[in-house]
Design a protein around this motif. Structure first.
Motif, PDB file in Angstrom:
ATOM      1  N   LYS A   4       0.916  -0.950   0.439  1.00  0.00           N
ATOM      2  CA  LYS A   4      -0.046  -0.534   0.047  1.00  0.00           C
ATOM      3  C   LYS A   4       1.028   1.075   0.252  1.00  0.00           C
ATOM      4  O   LYS A   4       2.188   1.455   0.504  1.00  0.00           O
ATOM      5  N   ASN A   5       0.424   2.670  -0.598  1.00  0.00           N
ATOM      6  CA  ASN A   5       1.280   3.589  -0.333  1.00  0.00           C
ATOM      7  C   ASN A   5       0.913   4.159   0.006  1.00  0.00           C
ATOM      8  O   ASN A   5       0.967   6.050  -0.001  1.00  0.00           O
ATOM      9  N   HIS A   6      -0.428   3.533   1.360  1.00  0.00           N
ATOM     10  CA  HIS A   6      -0.677   5.056   1.980  1.00  0.00           C
ATOM     11  C   HIS A   6      -0.995   4.565   3.436  1.00  0.00           C
ATOM     12  O   HIS A   6      -0.956   3.349   3.923  1.00  0.00           O
ATOM     13  N   TYR A   7      -1.393   5.613   4.876  1.00  0.00           N
ATOM     14  CA  TYR A   7      -1.785   4.886   5.932  1.00  0.00           C
ATOM     15  C   TYR A   7      -3.145   5.589   6.539  1.00  0.00           C
ATOM     16  O   TYR A   7      -3.438   6.066   5.793  1.00  0.00           O
ATOM     17  N   GLN A  42      -0.144  18.712   3.426  1.00  0.00           N
ATOM     18  CA  GLN A  42       0.890  18.651   3.020  1.00  0.00           C
ATOM     19  C   GLN A  42       2.041  18.501   3.711  1.00  0.00           C
ATOM     20  O   GLN A  42       2.374  19.608   4.972  1.00  0.00           O
ATOM     21  N   ALA A  43       3.314  18.029   4.034  1.00  0.00           N
ATOM     22  CA  ALA A  43       3.962  17.509   4.961  1.00  0.00           C
ATOM     23  C   ALA A  43       5.496  17.151   3.838  1.00  0.00           C
ATOM     24  O   ALA A  43       4.958  16.625   3.109  1.00  0.00           O
ATOM     25  N   SER A  44       6.475  16.961   4.507  1.00  0.00           N
ATOM     26  CA  SER A  44       7.895  16.178   4.235  1.00  0.00           C
ATOM     27  C   SER A  44       7.196  14.847   3.870  1.00  0.00           C
ATOM     28  O   SER A  44       8.475  14.721   3.031  1.00  0.00           O
ATOM     29  N   GLY A  45       7.145  14.561   4.558  1.00  0.00           N
ATOM     30  CA  GLY A  45       6.792  13.530   4.250  1.00  0.00           C
ATOM     31  C   GLY A  45       5.026  12.731   3.054  1.00  0.00           C
ATOM     32  O   GLY A  45       5.334  13.181   2.063  1.00  0.00           O
ATOM     33  N   ALA A  46       4.827  11.736   4.199  1.00  0.00           N
ATOM     34  CA  ALA A  46       3.237  11.571   3.328  1.00  0.00           C
ATOM     35  C   ALA A  46       2.387  12.489   3.455  1.00  0.00           C
ATOM     36  O   ALA A  46       2.118  12.916   4.799  1.00  0.00           O
ATOM     37  N   ASP A  47       1.584  12.614   2.318  1.00  0.00           N
ATOM     38  CA  ASP A  47       0.349  13.799   3.083  1.00  0.00           C
ATOM     39  C   ASP A  47      -0.953  13.499   3.084  1.00  0.00           C
ATOM     40  O   ASP A  47      -0.775  12.142   3.023  1.00  0.00           O
ATOM     41  N   SER A  48      -1.383  14.353   3.905  1.00  0.00           N
ATOM     42  CA  SER A  48      -2.443  13.383   4.482  1.00  0.00           C
ATOM     43  C   SER A  48      -4.092  14.657   3.574  1.00  0.00           C
ATOM     44  O   SER A  48      -3.917  16.208   3.975  1.00  0.00           O
ATOM     45  N   LEU A  49      -4.809  13.421   3.502  1.00  0.00           N
ATOM     46  CA  LEU A  49      -6.356  13.858   2.749  1.00  0.00           C
ATOM     47  C   LEU A  49      -7.476  13.548   3.907  1.00  0.00           C
ATOM     48  O   LEU A  49      -7.582  12.084   4.996  1.00  0.00           O
ATOM     49  N   ILE A  50      -7.818  14.390   4.474  1.00  0.00           N
ATOM     50  CA  ILE A  50      -8.571  13.738   6.008  1.00  0.00           C
ATOM     51  C   ILE A  50     -10.506  14.281   6.256  1.00  0.00           C
ATOM     52  O   ILE A  50     -11.156  15.545   5.554  1.00  0.00           O
ATOM     53  N   ILE A  51     -10.362  13.385   6.559  1.00  0.00           N
ATOM     54  CA  ILE A  51     -12.693  13.443   5.957  1.00  0.00           C
ATOM     55  C   ILE A  51     -12.997  13.397   7.469  1.00  0.00           C
ATOM     56  O   ILE A  51     -12.527  12.012   8.262  1.00  0.00           O
ATOM     57  N   THR A  52     -13.425  14.394   8.173  1.00  0.00           N
ATOM     58  CA  THR A  52     -13.900  14.154   9.731  1.00  0.00           C
ATOM     59  C   THR A  52     -16.075  13.401   8.898  1.00  0.00           C
ATOM     60  O   THR A  52     -16.844  14.813   8.387  1.00  0.00           O
ATOM     61  N   LEU A  53     -16.273  12.658   9.439  1.00  0.00           N
ATOM     62  CA  LEU A  53     -18.127  12.573   9.738  1.00  0.00           C
ATOM     63  C   LEU A  53     -18.659  12.582  10.908  1.00  0.00           C
ATOM     64  O   LEU A  53     -17.833  12.506  12.027  1.00  0.00           O
ATOM     65  N   ASN A  54     -19.865  12.884  11.240  1.00  0.00           N
ATOM     66  CA  ASN A  54     -20.553  13.136  12.099  1.00  0.00           C
ATOM     67  C   ASN A  54     -20.746  11.362  12.039  1.00  0.00           C
ATOM     68  O   ASN A  54     -21.650  10.934  10.994  1.00  0.00           O
ATOM     69  N   PHE A  55     -21.609  11.126  13.659  1.00  0.00           N
ATOM     70  CA  PHE A  55     -22.099  10.001  13.348  1.00  0.00           C
ATOM     71  C   PHE A  55     -23.396   9.468  14.260  1.00  0.00           C
ATOM     72  O   PHE A  55     -23.039  10.044  15.693  1.00  0.00           O
ATOM     73  N   ARG A  56     -24.408   8.696  14.189  1.00  0.00           N
ATOM     74  CA  ARG A  56     -25.135   8.116  15.651  1.00  0.00           C
ATOM     75  C   ARG A  56     -25.604   6.947  15.500  1.00  0.00           C
ATOM     76  O   ARG A  56     -25.725   6.231  13.922  1.00  0.00           O
ATOM     77  N   ASP A  57     -25.648   6.287  16.380  1.00  0.00           N
ATOM     78  CA  ASP A  57     -25.566   4.531  16.396  1.00  0.00           C
ATOM     79  C   ASP A  57     -26.969   4.409  17.983  1.00  0.00           C
ATOM     80  O   ASP A  57     -26.330   4.116  19.025  1.00  0.00           O
ATOM     81  N   ALA A  58     -27.458   3.544  17.712  1.00  0.00           N
ATOM     82  CA  ALA A  58     -28.335   2.954  18.995  1.00  0.00           C
ATOM     83  C   ALA A  58     -27.429   2.172  19.359  1.00  0.00           C
ATOM     84  O   ALA A  58     -28.462   2.373  21.301  1.00  0.00           O
ATOM     85  N   GLU A  59     -27.139   0.874  19.257  1.00  0.00           N
ATOM     86  CA  GLU A  59     -26.545   0.256  19.895  1.00  0.00           C
ATOM     87  C   GLU A  59     -24.833  -0.090  20.282  1.00  0.00           C
ATOM     88  O   GLU A  59     -24.454  -0.469  20.774  1.00  0.00           O
ATOM     89  N   SER A 179      -8.296   9.746   8.900  1.00  0.00           N
ATOM     90  CA  SER A 179      -6.542  10.607   7.794  1.00  0.00           C
ATOM     91  C   SER A 179      -6.021   9.279   6.903  1.00  0.00           C
ATOM     92  O   SER A 179      -5.716   8.643   6.996  1.00  0.00           O
ATOM     93  N   MET A 180      -6.211   9.851   5.377  1.00  0.00           N
ATOM     94  CA  MET A 180      -5.416   8.528   4.474  1.00  0.00           C
ATOM     95  C   MET A 180      -4.491   9.704   3.779  1.00  0.00           C
ATOM     96  O   MET A 180      -4.373  10.411   3.417  1.00  0.00           O
ATOM     97  N   LEU A 181      -2.881   8.836   4.613  1.00  0.00           N
ATOM     98  CA  LEU A 181      -1.570   9.525   3.823  1.00  0.00           C
ATOM     99  C   LEU A 181      -1.279   8.382   2.968  1.00  0.00           C
ATOM    100  O   LEU A 181      -1.201   7.727   2.596  1.00  0.00           O
ATOM    101  N   SER A 182      -1.063   9.258   2.048  1.00  0.00           N
ATOM    102  CA  SER A 182       0.323   9.134   0.780  1.00  0.00           C
ATOM    103  C   SER A 182       0.677   9.005   0.300  1.00  0.00           C
ATOM    104  O   SER A 182       0.941  11.165   0.784  1.00  0.00           O
TER     105      SER A 182
END
Length: 223
Positions: A4-7, A42-59, A179-182
């Protein structure tokens, strides 16, 4: 299984409803998610594409830990022939793919026994609990960018950890910062207009609604 080229890094902010506090009546059994935010760092190494989600779950049955590797959460399915034998690369049928790090695994460990061969495998989607699809917009139309295809043979689907360790069901809500790093974001997408589609899945294999991000370029969401 694959190179994989990402973390993936996950940060969870959690609220738990329990005890004498009753959750709102509309908490769903099937996880409910909504879009919160999106960033490109962007960083000196891998760059980050970051998504923030809201969630709700009853259980509260969201998340998988490292020990959650047995069916239905196993990572791989090992393909077999009509006689139930594993399909090896040296005896592959005509319709088998050429060698790549997604469809073939070398010397796998199965039931604590190392198989000294290269076996044909398929990925079990239920190994993951967050699913991400990428789309490129060109001429007003969206085309899915499939990471599973050559030359990448990878995925940005991932796993986030259990939010509640106990099995007793409790309603939860909060945020998942995914956060998806690549090393390849800029070289692959450059100035392309993108959008993402995301889902999460609970341990009962209930998939949430699909969330679609706004259209964006990497430069537009750079932090």
């Amino acid at each position: 299984m694959k190179l994989k080229n990402h973390y993936i890094i996950v940060l969870i902010i959690l609220s738990v409803w329990g005890g004498c506090i009753s959750p709102p009546d509309d908490f769903p059994t099937i996880p409910d998610i909504s879009f919160n935010n999106m960033e490109f760092v962007q960083a000196s190494g891998a760059d980050s594409l970051i998504i923030t989600l809201n969630f709700r779950d009853a259980e509260g049955d969201l998340g998988l830990n490292a020990r959650d590797l047995f069916p239905p959460f196993n990572e791989l399915n090992y393909l077999t022939d009509d006689e139930g034998n594993f399909i090896t690369y040296s005896n592959r049928p005509d319709d088998a793919p050429s060698f790549n790090n997604r469809d073939w695994v070398i010397f796998p460990l199965i039931n604590n026994v190392e198989i000294e061969d290269t076996l044909w495998v398929s990925e079990n989607e239920d190994y993951y609990n967050i699913f991400v699809k990428f789309f490129i917009k060109r001429g007003g139309n969206y085309t899915e960018f499939k990471w599973s295809d050559p030359p990448y043979f990878t995925t940005f689907n991932g796993r986030f950890p259990r939010m509640l360790e106990e099995e007793r069901g409790r309603a939860i809500e909060g945020n998942i910062r995914y956060s998806m790093l690549s090393l390849g974001w800029n070289s692959i997408f450059r100035t392309d207009t993108l959008r993402l589609e995301l889902q999460v899945q609970d341990r009962a294999l209930n998939r949430s609604n699909v969330v679609t991000t706004p259209d964006f370029t990497l430069a537009q969401i750079e932090r």
